[in-house]
Write a protein that holds these residues in place. Structure first.
Motif, mmCIF file in Angstrom:
data_model
loop_
_atom_site.group_PDB
_atom_site.id
_atom_site.type_symbol
_atom_site.label_atom_id
_atom_site.label_comp_id
_atom_site.label_asym_id
_atom_site.label_seq_id
_atom_site.Cartn_x
_atom_site.Cartn_y
_atom_site.Cartn_z
ATOM 1 N N UNK A 423 0.819 -1.223 0.000
ATOM 2 C CA UNK A 423 0.000 0.000 0.000
ATOM 3 C C UNK A 423 0.849 1.268 0.000
ATOM 4 N N UNK A 424 1.980 1.255 0.703
ATOM 5 C CA UNK A 424 2.828 2.450 0.748
ATOM 6 C C UNK A 424 3.359 2.801 -0.638
ATOM 7 N N UNK A 425 3.681 1.783 -1.450
ATOM 8 C CA UNK A 425 4.149 2.049 -2.810
ATOM 9 C C UNK A 425 3.037 2.676 -3.639
ATOM 10 N N UNK A 426 1.835 2.131 -3.538
ATOM 11 C CA UNK A 426 0.714 2.686 -4.296
ATOM 12 C C UNK A 426 0.373 4.098 -3.836
ATOM 13 N N UNK A 427 0.488 4.345 -2.537
ATOM 14 C CA UNK A 427 0.250 5.695 -2.020
ATOM 15 C C UNK A 427 1.241 6.684 -2.635
ATOM 16 N N UNK A 428 2.518 6.287 -2.697
ATOM 17 C CA UNK A 428 3.542 7.171 -3.266
ATOM 18 C C UNK A 428 3.294 7.402 -4.748
ATOM 19 N N UNK A 429 2.875 6.360 -5.459
ATOM 20 C CA UNK A 429 2.569 6.492 -6.879
ATOM 21 C C UNK A 429 1.404 7.469 -7.077
ATOM 22 N N UNK A 430 0.412 7.361 -6.222
ATOM 23 C CA UNK A 430 -0.743 8.246 -6.326
ATOM 24 C C UNK A 430 -0.358 9.695 -6.053
ATOM 25 N N UNK A 432 2.538 11.090 -6.488
ATOM 26 C CA UNK A 432 3.431 11.609 -7.524
ATOM 27 C C UNK A 432 2.719 11.863 -8.839
ATOM 28 N N UNK A 433 1.777 10.980 -9.220
ATOM 29 C CA UNK A 433 1.201 11.065 -10.559
ATOM 30 C C UNK A 433 -0.271 11.467 -10.571
ATOM 31 N N UNK A 434 -0.880 11.605 -9.404
ATOM 32 C CA UNK A 434 -2.215 12.160 -9.343
ATOM 33 C C UNK A 434 -3.320 11.271 -9.857
ATOM 34 N N UNK A 568 -2.924 12.443 -21.634
ATOM 35 C CA UNK A 568 -2.754 11.835 -20.313
ATOM 36 C C UNK A 568 -1.820 12.685 -19.462
ATOM 37 N N UNK A 569 -2.091 12.733 -18.164
ATOM 38 C CA UNK A 569 -1.316 13.597 -17.270
ATOM 39 C C UNK A 569 0.122 13.125 -17.068
ATOM 40 N N UNK A 570 0.387 11.863 -17.307
ATOM 41 C CA UNK A 570 1.760 11.357 -17.166
ATOM 42 C C UNK A 570 2.558 11.811 -18.389
ATOM 43 N N UNK A 585 11.495 10.808 -11.042
ATOM 44 C CA UNK A 585 10.228 10.341 -10.482
ATOM 45 C C UNK A 585 10.438 9.110 -9.590
ATOM 46 N N UNK A 586 11.319 8.218 -10.012
ATOM 47 C CA UNK A 586 11.645 7.066 -9.165
ATOM 48 C C UNK A 586 12.138 7.548 -7.806
ATOM 49 N N UNK A 587 12.959 8.591 -7.817
ATOM 50 C CA UNK A 587 13.525 9.121 -6.575
ATOM 51 C C UNK A 587 12.442 9.587 -5.604
#
Length: 759
Positions: A423-430, A432-434, A568-570, A585-587
């Protein structure tokens, strides 16, 4: 001048057998390396290419994930690494003319060796529904075809996005971002078939699903245990590390059903001594029966508990949880049961114990021999128990060392290639990328095959690899793939997966590690993570094999723009132009990669943080390292049956077949051999040189048969046999998997041997 590929498939029905070798590498390895490199690349290209392998300003070997030392030889590669490089940097080409001459029905009849020897793919190729020939297709049309199929799905979860361990960090991060932006966590990868059991066991017990040692820890160890692993073939540069550890005073215990030349004696081709006598590596060889490792370590743990002063009580009190329950289970270990499960002599176990008690710093290394059983996860947990008892995690010269098989398989997982993301990885992805990434778990490899078989998945996209040949239960896997609406493979070379297709199929040719990657902002580099958590850059030096190739990041970015839309926003277009933008972005998403671009610019790269190793901090559910107390398991063999492990030959890397020899085991000119202990062969009335069919037995009652294997009398453990994959993957039932990790149980297959019709 490079040689031409074979025109016809070599006959493999009469392999030659000689005495096995007792030493690895040396002058024969040099000769074999140069011969195979010359066949693929020619003399000049061989010299230019091999001198860049694993150098700080060069490219990372596309073979195994063994780390590079700080001070490197000019020739920082092994024999099998050189073979991997030669096959990628080959001058042979697979052009549209080749596909016009070879229908898919012909390719499906060819061996994996023949397919791989044809050379590098040069153009995107498309197999239309109902057609038997691939035809060239533009990149634009290829992306349109994929978009047509993806947008026609009733749910994004009807798509599967597989990843091979060769994929770079940058490509892997973009790939998982695209899949999750599309709306699915169906991100199976080759880890599901190899070290998933290691990650499952280590995450639960020490809080990090990776090894806890660096190369310097091996050099400082008093005792190194190598279990279920054949580094002489699968990770040859590991032999140099063991040699250095031995010179520093370490002792080595090898625990394996087969004697392996590389662990007996190493003839380092870079030293005068290595070209003559070499170095004896193994001090104690424990020839264990397949699957008996948990029983062995459980008994060792009981004996340590029974030895006054042997337990590191301060460490156990301050850093661990569950010791009382573990102690109760360990004290119940039984000598007779353990000796039956392992096939070992009591005096050998006692000698092992003395070596452990005499050693302050212990490292345990392992590979597929431990991870591909039903009980692999508790087996590895028991090894962790063994190390925790004497405080051998979180101090120099000690720890766990699962040795990864493919050059960036660990990095791909770090980048988010995982069907069950944290979940923490998905939270960070969210953040960062909205966008809100999907939270429901996706398919691993076995579940993906079931979904394809059952019509629940309709599009299969593979970023590298040879999925069909790597997967278990070959007939089931191939039938499942043929039910797909579309199969797509991003590849450098031809393999069997290109001949086992969905209704429509695409082959997308990509750059290899050895090749220059020029994008709009200039020349690019990618990064990889090795088996010990070191991250470093990889820069190709050769001109691409064809002007029609795209890099893996470019393929993902262009596909994303076509499927998700240019609005797309990405910023996919920016990511394709400059991989530094991806690393930025990885950082911000992946812990440990802060200031990624600056840190990776340092020659040799940087080490990722590892809390148990760096701080003796264990980020588990209990906040401590967890002892476990699972019941002891081991395979029980019906009378008249053998327990088969699948393995590689020396002329092989994963599913890539470089040649038809297994030099160290004395096998030449053929792969359909089964290694059987002479006493077992006598009891079963199997003469050396006779031919048998291997028939696996599983609770579903389905007959799975691999025909026409030559019996080779070989010093395997009693009751155990061995044969090469992928030829024997047909024997591994899809549902025969490890508890918890769901990894195929390819190392413990019950088989009967029937006289072959070809004998």
């Amino acid at each position: 001048m490079a040689t031409k590929p074979p025109q016809g498939d070599p006959v493999q029905d009469a392999p030659k057998v000689a005495e096995r070798k007792r030493a690895a590498a040396g002058l024969p390895a040099i000769g074999h390396t140069l011969r195979m490199a010359h066949q693929q690349m020619g003399v000049k290209r061989t010299a230019l290419t091999l001198l860049s392998v694993n150098q700080k300003d060069g490219f990372d070997c596309p073979g195994c994930a063994w780390p590079e030392p700080e001070h490197r030889h000019k020739a920082e590669f092994c024999e099998n690494g050189a073979k991997a490089v030669a096959e990628e940097a080959t001058l042979r080409r697979v052009t549209p003319e080749f596909f016009a001459a070879h229908p898919v029905s012909d390719l499906a009849r060819r061996s994996g060796y023949w397919l791989g020897q044809q050379g590098r793919l040069t153009h995107p190729m498309y197999l239309q529904e109902g057609a038997d020939h691939y035809e060239p297709v533009s990149w634009e049309r290829a992306f349109d075809i994929i978009a047509e199929e993806l947008t026609a799905l009733s749910s994004p979860d009807e798509a599967v996005f597989y990843t091979s361990g060769r994929t770079s960090n940058e490509a892997a991060f973009l790939y998982q971002l695209f899949a999750r932006r599309l709306g699915t966590n169906n991100l199976p990868d080759c880890s599901n078939m190899c070290h998933e059991s290691s990650g499952s066991a280590l995450s639960e017990t020490i809080g990090v699903g990776k090894g806890s040692v660096l190369l310097d820890d091996l050099y400082q160890a008093d005792l190194i245990v190598v279990a279920g692993q054949n580094p002489g073939t699968n990770h040859p540069r590991m032999l140099s590390a063991l040699e250095k550890a031995k010179a520093n005073g370490a002792r080595v215990v090898s625990v394996n059903p087969l004697p392996e030349a590389g662990l007996e004696r190493f003839k380092n081709p870079q030293t005068p001594k290595g070209l003559t006598a070499g170095t004896t590596l193994t001090d104690l060889f424990l020839q264990i029966r397949i699957g008996g490792d948990q029983a062995l370590f459980r008994l060792l743990n009981k004996l340590i508990l029974d030895t006054p002063g042997a337990v590191d009580e301060e460490f156990v009190r301050g850093h661990t949880h569950g010791f009382e329950q573990f102690t109760e289970a360990a004290r119940a270990a039984d000598w007779d049961e353990t000796l039956a499960a392992t096939g070992l002599a009591r005096e050998d176990v006692e000698r092992f114990l003395r070596m452990v008690l005499d050693s302050e710093r212990v490292v345990v290394c392992w590979a597929m021999g431990l991870t591909q059983h039903k009980h692999s996860v508790p087996m590895i947990r028991e090894i962790v128990n063994f190390l925790l008892l004497r405080g051998n995690i979180g101090r120099p010269g000690a720890g766990v060392c699962p040795v990864r098989g493919h050059s960036n398989v660990q990095g791909d997982r770090t980048m988010g290639i995982f069907e069950r993301p944290a979940p923490a990885f998905l939270d960070a992805l969210e953040r960062e990328f909205g966008f809100a990434p999907p939270r429901e778990h996706g398919y691993d490899v076995v579940r993906a095959i079931r979904a394809l078989r059952d019509g629940e998945a309709k599009v299969f996209f593979a970023m590298g690899g040879n999925f069909v040949s790597a997967s278990p239960d070959t007939e089931v896997t191939e039938a499942a793939m043929r039910r797909a609406r579309l199969t797509v493979h991003v590849s450098t070379k031809l393999n069997r997966s290109h001949a086992v297709t969905g209704a429509r199929a695409l082959i997308l040719p990509t750059l290899g590690r050895t090749e220059r990657d020029l994008q709009e902002s200039g020349e690019q580099f990618v990064t990889v993570e090795d088996s010990m958590g070191m991250v470093h850059a990889s820069r190709g030096r050769l001109e691409p094999a064809s002007p029609h190739l795209l890099s893996e990041p470019a393929i993902v970015c262009r596909l994303a723009r076509r499927v998700l839309g240019t609005e797309d926003d990405v910023p996919w277009e920016e990511f394709e132009k400059d991989y530094a933008a991806v690393r930025d972005r990885i950082a911000r998403v992946v812990p440990g990669f802060e200031d990624f671009n600056a840190r990776v610019a340092h020659p040799g790269g940087f080490a990722l943080p590892h809390a148990p190793r760096d701080e003796r901090r264990f980020p588990t559910a209990t906040g401590k390292a967890n002892f476990t107390a699972a019941p002891v398991e081991y395979p029980h063999l019906p009378e008249g049956r053998l327990l088969l492990q699948t393995l590689r030959s020396h002329d092989q890397y994963n599913t890539t077949i470089y040649g038809l020899d297994d030099r160290y085991r004395g096998i030449r000119n053929g792969r359909r051999v089964v290694l059987v202990n002479p006493d077992d062969a006598q009891a079963l009335k199997l003469a050396d040189g006779s031919y048998v069919d291997l028939v696996s037995e599983w609770r579903d009652g389905v007959e799975r048969r691999a025909p026409g294997f030559r019996v080779v009398h070989y010093p395997t453990a009693r009751g155990c046999a061995a044969a090469y994959y992928p030829e024997t993957n047909v024997l591994v039932p899809l549902d025969a998997t490890a508890d918890v990790s769901n990894t195929p149980a390819s190392k413990s297959v019950v088989v009967r041997l029937e006289q072959s019709a070809t004998d």
